[in-house]
Structure formats: structure tokens, C-alpha cells
Design a protein around this motif. Structure first.
Motif, PDB file in Angstrom:
ATOM      1  N   THR A  12       3.292   0.516 -22.856  1.00 47.65           N
ATOM      2  CA  THR A  12       2.135   0.847 -22.006  1.00 47.65           C
ATOM      3  C   THR A  12       0.825   0.557 -22.729  1.00 47.65           C
ATOM      4  N   CYS A  17      -0.402   1.055 -17.850  1.00 46.71           N
ATOM      5  CA  CYS A  17       0.476   1.985 -17.141  1.00 46.71           C
ATOM      6  C   CYS A  17      -0.176   2.309 -15.802  1.00 46.71           C
ATOM      7  N   PRO A  18       0.547   2.310 -14.701  1.00 45.83           N
ATOM      8  CA  PRO A  18       1.986   2.072 -14.582  1.00 45.83           C
ATOM      9  C   PRO A  18       2.337   0.612 -14.904  1.00 45.83           C
ATOM     10  N   CYS A 275       9.853   1.091 -12.535  1.00 45.22           N
ATOM     11  CA  CYS A 275       8.404   1.314 -12.624  1.00 45.22           C
ATOM     12  C   CYS A 275       8.169   2.477 -13.586  1.00 45.22           C
ATOM     13  N   SER A 277       5.758   5.138 -15.127  1.00 42.22           N
ATOM     14  CA  SER A 277       4.509   5.801 -14.754  1.00 42.22           C
ATOM     15  C   SER A 277       4.315   7.024 -15.638  1.00 42.22           C
ATOM     16  N   ARG A 278       3.162   7.674 -15.488  1.00 45.56           N
ATOM     17  CA  ARG A 278       2.884   8.861 -16.309  1.00 45.56           C
ATOM     18  C   ARG A 278       2.338   9.983 -15.465  1.00 45.56           C
ATOM     19  N   LEU A 293       1.134  11.536 -10.204  1.00 49.62           N
ATOM     20  CA  LEU A 293       1.469  10.412 -11.090  1.00 49.62           C
ATOM     21  C   LEU A 293       0.491   9.262 -10.882  1.00 49.62           C
ATOM     22  N   ASP A 294       0.461   8.340 -11.831  1.00 54.28           N
ATOM     23  CA  ASP A 294      -0.478   7.214 -11.728  1.00 54.28           C
ATOM     24  C   ASP A 294       0.106   6.038 -10.939  1.00 54.28           C
ATOM     25  N   THR A 295       1.248   6.256 -10.264  1.00 51.85           N
ATOM     26  CA  THR A 295       1.797   5.224  -9.400  1.00 51.85           C
ATOM     27  C   THR A 295       1.871   5.792  -7.977  1.00 51.85           C
ATOM     28  N   TYR A 331      -1.035   8.399  -6.508  1.00 53.77           N
ATOM     29  CA  TYR A 331      -2.479   8.416  -6.757  1.00 53.77           C
ATOM     30  C   TYR A 331      -3.322   8.272  -5.502  1.00 53.77           C
ATOM     31  N   TYR A 352       6.451  10.433 -19.369  1.00 50.89           N
ATOM     32  CA  TYR A 352       6.742   9.190 -18.659  1.00 50.89           C
ATOM     33  C   TYR A 352       7.766   9.499 -17.571  1.00 50.89           C
ATOM     34  N   CYS A 374      -0.529  -2.808 -10.673  1.00 46.63           N
ATOM     35  CA  CYS A 374      -0.356  -2.811 -12.129  1.00 46.63           C
ATOM     36  C   CYS A 374       0.313  -4.101 -12.605  1.00 46.63           C
TER      37      CYS A 374
END
Ligand SMILES: Cc1ncc(COP(=O)(O)O)c(C=O)c1O
Length: 403
Positions: A12, A17-18, A275, A277-278, A293-295, A331, A352, A374
């Protein structure tokens, strides 16, 4: 591939990330397994990879390495296939609306699979304008194998008879194959019915074996057990080969039979893209738990809204807490942006979360909604990582607007 925190940190850090992560070696092995299962019953089998499912050039090039054809449905996909190095003879051009690109591909020798009589009328005229050239086409047929809905694609038997009548007076145009595709109908019995119907149509409409029979796609692909357990029964490639390739051998015993083609898309690629993601935030609202999450659902694709995708959590280092039912949300500002409902397990901000099975209809269907998409990386068969697609920028999405 076991992704440790250290590896995820490095990935990442390098790609952002993602991140979509493609597993090349496993993808190729899966494609070979499909090919071997079919070829063990019928040698003249070939894959035509469905570009629309995931047309990432790196993935399409991997497909080309195993000798597969390209199945395209638009000028954009046709140009991509040519740019990757598929020759016209290795391109099957499908779709109800091929446009000028379809006609150009026809003149260059790609195999058009004709969807309507109007399309056919234009091709007959085009062939007439080029009398020195020989043209070959396939016809998409519309068959009923008990799918329970009327598909809008292809020609029914009356249409097929009419198509052969239209082609017969055109001396330099020949129908050499039949094509079908049925979605939402993945059982082994449905595939057997599909094969039997296609064989009967080939017997009826051709003098002798056609050059090819193309069964389209709609097989279950290889899946992680966590996903497979959400379906009643998941046939494997051997089951599908028994329902199709074995019948070809029987039917054409003692003759040079047609090529048997299928057009796998999700079947080939879905399992082999994850995928990463965080977790950005965890909140409890009116007694319900949500992780942000960031996805999001558009990054992962529709499957995450229909089934529970395989999910792995790798600690990001902060102390985790146990949740029995926490929604993993995206997101966007959409209430329905929930990628996994009622996840249970340990979770903390910074962890993660890796979603599996996101290779089909994900990056190619991601709308320019709220955030650019991403990056995509491949874990190569040499165990290194390479960029397949850089992260999009806001400018990429805004450049076609007039300011
Ligand atoms: C004509 C055609 N071929 C192949 C495919 C790919 O099918 P799958 O993703 O089930 O492998 C599709 C998907 O809709 C299709 O319409």
C-alpha cells in the motif's frame, strides 16, 4: 498468497490503498484447468476470454499467453485486443450494437457473431460491396434451456431460418458457426441442455459439421469455500466438460467435428483479484456497529451486494475489539454502500480488510462517482509485484467536461 502486515504495508506504501491485487499464477492455473477438463473429452476446445468482464490489459495479455481468443463487444474492446496483439482471426466480436467498429472488424477478418437480422442485412450489403473478399460469420442463437425468462439476444429458430435464407444468395458470405450465451443459468443440467440444443441446431442448419459451436459462458468458476457454500450446488469444470465436450465427441464420432468454444469471464477472473482496503473509522450508532472503509460497493462490484464475499482481516497494529455483527461500509454517501453485512470478528481502525472474488465487473464498472478509482497491481508468477493500472486522479475524471 498469505499477505502479512509487513507485505501489506509495503504494497500500500508503493501502490496506494485501496488496491486491487491480481494473482497471475493462480489465474493461469485455473484457466489451464478449465482447458484441460474440456480437452480431456474433446481436443478441439478453445477459450475466448470475455474482455468486458475485466479488460485490464495485463490480464488480457496473460490470457493470450495460454493461446485463448479474445471475445469483444465494442470498438473500444476490439482496439484493445488488437493493441495487445490478438490477430483478427483470434477475435470474436459479439454484442447487439457493434457499430462501425463491428463493420471494420468484419472487413478485417474478425469473427462477428451476428445478433439480429438488421445487423445481418448490413453485413450482406457490405459483403456485396467487396466481391473479391470472402467473409465468414457466426450467428447468435436464442435458445430456451429452462432459464425462465426470454432473453433479448440472438435469433430464435424462425430468425435463424431467415438468416440462412438471407445469406444464401451472397456468394462471398458464409455462416460457419453458431453461438449462444445464457446468463443466470449455471447448472450442469442447463449446460447439457445448451449443448444438446446447439448440436440439434447445427444438424438442422448445416450440411455437415459447422466450423465451430460457441456455448458462451455462465459457468460457476473456481471459488473459495466461503463463497461456494452460499450456492446450492457448484459444478466443477469436470462436470461442465461431461455435459458439453463429452457430447461433442459422441456426436461427431468418425468425423472432423467443429471447434468447441466457451467465453469465460467471471468464470476465469473473479477469484483471482482481491481488493485490499483499510478501516478508517468504527462507530456504534443506536446500538449498531459500523466500520467505515476506504473502498466501496462500486469498487468491489455488484457481487458484494448479492453474496458475502470472502473477507480476511489483517491487523494494522492497534488493539482490536471483537464484534459479533458489524457492517463493513464504504466511502460513498449512499446508505446502501455496505460491502459486508454483520461481519463477526476482531477489528480495529487501521486494520487491513481484504475482499476476495472481485475480479469480474469491478474496475470496468466503477462509475466516476465521488472518488476516482484506485490502482491495480499484479502479483506475478515470478513472485514480484507490478503496476497494472495507476490510481485515477480527479483530473482523469473531469477532463471530458467543458469548464
Ligand atoms: C456473450 C457473453 N459471453 C461471455 C460472457 C461472460 O460470462 P461469465 O462472466 O459468466 O463467464 C458474457 C457475460 O454476460 C456474455 O454476455
Amino acid at each position: 498468497m498469505h499477505l502479512t502486515r509487513e507485505r501489506l504495508d509495503a504494497l500500500t506504501e508503493r501502490f496506494g490503498c485501496p488496491l486491487y491485487l491480481f494473482e497471475e499464477a493462480a489465474f493461469l492455473e485455473n484457466a489451464r484447468r478449465l482447458e484441460q477438463a474440456m480437452q480431456s473429452y474433446y481436443g478441439k476446445y478453445r477459450i475466448a476470454y470475455s474482455f468486458k468482464t475485466n479488460y485490464t490489459p495485463y490480464i488480457c495479455r496473460s490470457v493470450q499467453e495460454i493461446g485463448a481468443y479474445a471475445e469483444v463487444v465494442s470498438g473500444m474492446e476490439y482496439e484493445l485486443a488488437k493493441r495487445i496483439g490478438f490477430s483478427d482471426g483470434e477475435i470474436l466480436f459479439n454484442g447487439p450494437c457493434k457499430g462501425e467498429a463491428g463493420e471494420a472488424a468484419f472487413l478485417s477478418g474478425s469473427m462477428l457473431q451476428v445478433d439480429s437480422l438488421d445487423e445481418l442485412a448490413r453485413l450482406c450489403a457490405l459483403a456485396g460491396e467487396h466481391p473479391a473478399q470472402q467473409f465468414r460469420i457466426g450467428l447468435r442463437v436464442n435458445i430456451d434451456v429452462g432459464q425462465g425468462f426470454v432473453s433479448r439476444f440472438g435469433l430464435d429458430e424462425a430468425g435463424l431460418a431467415q438468416a440462412f435464407r438471407m445469406v444464401s444468395p451472397v456468394p462471398n458470405l458464409t455462416v460457419i458457426g453458431l453461438h449462444c450465451h445464457i446468463s443466470r443459468c449455471r447448472s450442469q443440467a442447463a449446460w447439457r441442455a445448451r449443448m444438446e440444443t446447439m448440436l440439434a441446431l447445427a444438424d438442422r442448419f448445416f450440411d455437415g459439421p459447422p466450423a465451430y459451436l460457441n456455448l458462451g459462458s455462465g459457468m460457476f468458476g473456481s471459488m473459495e469455500p466461503a463463497l461456494a457454500s452460499q450456492f446450492d450446488h457448484v459444478p466443477d469444470y469436470e462436470d461442465y466438460a461431461l455435459a458439453t465436450a463429452a457430447l461433442m465427441t459422441e456426436h461427431y464420432r468418425g468425423q472432423e467435428g467443429p471447434w468447441l468454444i466457451t467465453e469465460p469471464g467471471t468464470t476465469l477472473v473473479s477469484r483471482y483479484v482481491d481488493c485490499i482496503s483499510r478501516v478508517q473509522a468504527i462507530k456504534t450508532v443506536r446500538g449498531r456497529h459500523f466500520a467505515v472503509l476506504d473502498t466501496g460497493i462500486h469498487v468491489l462490484g455488484e457481487t458484494c451486494t448479492l453474496k458475502q464475499l470472502p473477507v480476511r482481516v489483517v491487523s494494522g497494529g492497534r488493539p482490536q475489539q471483537r464484534y459479533d455483527a458489524i457492517d463493513l461500509t464504504g466511502y460513498t454517501c449512499l446508505e446502501q454502500d455496505v460491502m459486508f453485512r454483520a461481519f463477526s470478528g476482531q477489528l480495529a481502525v487501521g486494520d487491513y480488510v481484504i475482499f476476495g472474488n472481485v475480479g469480474g465487473y469491478s474496475n470496468v464498472l466503477k462509475p466516476p462517482f465521488i472518488q476516482p478509482n484506485c490502482a491495480m497491481a499484479a502479483h506475478t508468477d515470478r513472485d514480484d509485484y507490478v503496476l497494472m493500472k495507476r490510481a485515477e486522479t480527479g483530473e482523469d475524471l473531469l477532463r471530458t467536461y467543458v469548464f
